[in-house]
Design a protein around this motif. Structure first.
Motif, mmCIF file in Angstrom:
data_model
loop_
_atom_site.group_PDB
_atom_site.id
_atom_site.type_symbol
_atom_site.label_atom_id
_atom_site.label_comp_id
_atom_site.label_asym_id
_atom_site.label_seq_id
_atom_site.Cartn_x
_atom_site.Cartn_y
_atom_site.Cartn_z
ATOM 1 N N PRO A 1 0.938 -1.110 0.043
ATOM 2 C CA PRO A 1 -0.060 0.027 -0.040
ATOM 3 C C PRO A 1 0.993 1.172 0.083
ATOM 4 O O PRO A 1 2.055 1.177 0.526
ATOM 5 N N ILE A 2 0.212 2.345 -0.591
ATOM 6 C CA ILE A 2 0.950 3.504 -0.312
ATOM 7 C C ILE A 2 0.180 4.357 0.500
ATOM 8 O O ILE A 2 -0.929 3.779 1.047
ATOM 9 N N PHE A 3 0.367 5.625 0.599
ATOM 10 C CA PHE A 3 -0.198 6.647 1.761
ATOM 11 C C PHE A 3 -1.684 6.500 1.284
ATOM 12 O O PHE A 3 -2.167 6.825 0.148
ATOM 13 N N GLY A 4 -2.790 6.490 2.320
ATOM 14 C CA GLY A 4 -3.982 6.385 2.357
ATOM 15 C C GLY A 4 -4.933 5.198 2.377
ATOM 16 O O GLY A 4 -4.214 4.240 2.421
ATOM 17 N N SER A 5 -6.316 5.365 2.580
ATOM 18 C CA SER A 5 -7.166 4.278 2.603
ATOM 19 C C SER A 5 -7.904 4.035 1.394
ATOM 20 O O SER A 5 -7.710 5.019 0.471
ATOM 21 N N SER A 6 -8.357 3.062 1.341
ATOM 22 C CA SER A 6 -9.221 2.765 -0.034
ATOM 23 C C SER A 6 -10.806 2.902 0.218
ATOM 24 O O SER A 6 -11.613 2.398 -0.654
ATOM 25 N N PHE A 7 -11.239 3.603 1.233
ATOM 26 C CA PHE A 7 -12.675 3.862 1.518
ATOM 27 C C PHE A 7 -13.440 4.232 0.251
ATOM 28 O O PHE A 7 -14.574 3.431 -0.013
ATOM 29 N N LEU A 8 -12.959 5.167 -0.367
ATOM 30 C CA LEU A 8 -13.757 5.808 -1.740
ATOM 31 C C LEU A 8 -13.446 4.740 -2.847
ATOM 32 O O LEU A 8 -14.092 5.226 -3.931
ATOM 33 N N GLU A 9 -12.707 4.072 -2.696
ATOM 34 C CA GLU A 9 -12.455 2.895 -3.852
ATOM 35 C C GLU A 9 -13.142 1.671 -3.891
ATOM 36 O O GLU A 9 -13.375 0.858 -4.732
ATOM 37 N N LEU A 10 -13.962 1.484 -2.370
ATOM 38 C CA LEU A 10 -14.817 0.483 -2.461
ATOM 39 C C LEU A 10 -16.036 0.659 -3.142
ATOM 40 O O LEU A 10 -16.965 1.273 -2.885
ATOM 41 N N PRO A 11 -16.166 -0.413 -4.001
ATOM 42 C CA PRO A 11 -17.835 -0.431 -4.783
ATOM 43 C C PRO A 11 -18.608 -0.460 -3.721
ATOM 44 O O PRO A 11 -19.769 0.204 -4.140
#
Length: 450
Positions: free
Chosen positions: A189-199
């Motif tokens: 992973p790079i910096f950041g979460s994936s919340f807005l990338e979750l379908p």
């Protein structure tokens, strides 16, 4: 910096929040049905692990900051001084608390989700993201939001979500959207979460401090400043001070960066500011052409005294992009009646359309293309000095007209001040319009299919 709150204080704060939540009674008891048409909002019940419990971890992220001092006064932070009524040491990342507290006094709440136009999810997404950005779960950032999705779709009355598959749900995320947009495929992973990338969350409306350029999910809303007036008298007193302030400086830059030898707009601003300090101001109407407030290493973040007085004395406030396109300083400048100078359209014009309508930008701001400054030798001072004084006055009047739209008044404020729509009010209006339009479009599509 003040010491962090004691455990007893934190527990007391959590108790206050819980009492407020329990007291979120329906506004249907107040005979407001006619005023609340298409404005009813239902607040989803979430267990404290998704909001209140996160406040107890305020000192656990040393790479980020100890945010314990800033959760007091329901996210406004501590007063700048004991006798202050309107000024606080507000951290912009506390917007989730500020917004939640204001939602509890929203006049059109309903306990019945079937009557609601919109559904508010009181999840402190930015605070919960810290464990993925700076904490122990940094390598599991793809999981951010999955527990919440499981709860609101399978545990707590799934019919609320299923009614519109989340199209009527909204939440606040007190960080730039980029911090929640790490691709799920990133490994490592790079910096950041994936919340807005979750379908799973593609249908939800996210109110963020900064939106991506082309996103259907999020809408940027103003950064909180340190000014939160409790009544109309304190608001008007400040506006009168702004109007009477003598603008003895042409332009101001309050910020950091620009010390690298690589070409960038902050470096160009610093160099120009250094060069013009020795120039004569005779006959210009200004005591100096440029002022620089060094806010490196975050020293200005919780101390508005450092930059508000210089802003009050300046005609123009330079707002160059930094690590991300937007700046809290843009909204600090509005409070001071300081005309913003932008260098990228994504810094504000393409961000805050609800609060600062795009078609009005020329009325209250100046735009100079950053490439012209960095690579073509355009001098910012020359551009600003060429603006007629009458036009500068008109722009400042427009800035003051827009001021209420970008401030967050204090919770529990007086009725007189509530007559002026602030950043919260406009965010709610925009969200309701967006959700209503979306759900009506979906209903029309279903009707055609039937």
């Amino acid at each position: 910096m003040p010491p962090p709150p004691t455990t007893t204080f934190l527990l007391f704060l959590l108790l206050i929040f819980q009492l407020l939540l329990a007291g979120g009674v329906s506004s249907q008891d107040t005979d407001l049905e006619s005023d609340c048409t298409d404005r009813w909002i239902h607040i989803r019940h979430l267990p404290p692990q998704f909001n209140l419990d996160l406040l107890a971890n305020c000192s656990e992220y040393p790479l980020f900051d100890n945010f314990c001092p800033y959760i007091s006064n329901h996210g406004l932070g501590q007063k700048t001084h004991n006798s202050s009524h309107s000024w606080y040491r507000t951290d912009p990342f506390m917007l989730e608390l500020i917004f939640h507290r204001r939602m509890l006094e929203y006049p059109c709440l309903t306990p019945d989700p079937n009557l609601a136009t919109a559904v508010f999810v009181p999840y402190y997404a930015g605070l919960d993201s810290l464990k993925y950005l700076f904490g122990p779960e940094v390598n599991s950032s793809f999981r951010h939001g999955l527990d919440l999705f499981e709860y609101i779709t399978n545990v707590d009355n799934p019919s609320i979500w299923n009614k519109n598959l989340g199209h009527d749900h909204f939440l606040v995320m007190a960080r730039p959207a980029w911090d929640f947009s790490q691709p799920l495929s990133n490994n490592p992973p790079i910096f950041g979460s994936s919340f807005l990338e979750l379908p799973e969350f593609f249908n939800i409306t996210a109110l963020t401090l900064e939106a991506r350029a082309y996103s259907w999910q999020e809408q940027a809303i103003p950064y909180p400043t340190s000014f939160h007036p409790p009544n109309l008298a304190f608001y008007e007193s400040w506006v009168n001070r702004v109007k009477k302030s003598k603008r003895t400086t042409l332009m101001l830059f309050a910020g950091g960066g620009g010390i690298s030898s690589n070409p960038n707009v902050r470096r160009s601003i610093r160099l120009e500011c250094e060069n013009v300090t020795s120039m004569s101001t005779n006959g210009t109407g200004y005591a100096k052409f440029c002022d620089f407030v060094d806010c490196s290493n975050g020293i200005c973040e919780h101390d508005p005294i450092k930059f508000m007085k210089p802003m009050l004395q300046s005609s123009f406030c330079l707002q160059p992009p930094g690590d991300t396109p937007t700046r809290r300083s843009t909204f600090d400048g509005f409070l001071a009646g300081c005309i913003p100078v932008f260098f990228e359209e994504i810094s504000a014009k393409k961000q805050y359309g609800w609060h600062l309508p795009e078609e009005k930008y020329e009325e209250f701001s100046v735009f100079i293309q950053k490439e012209d400054v960095v690579f073509k030798g355009v001098k910012i001072m020359d551009v600003l000095m060429s603006i007629p004084r009458a036009e500068i006055r008109r722009k400042r009047e427009k800035v003051l007209e827009m001021l209420p739209r970008v401030m967050y008044r204090k919770h529990g404020s007086s009725l007189g001040l509530r007559s002026k729509k602030d950043a919260f009010d406009i965010a709610i209006e925009g969200t309701l319009q967006r959700i209503k339009s979306r759900t009506e479009e979906i209903a029309a599509q279903h009707y055609v299919l039937e």
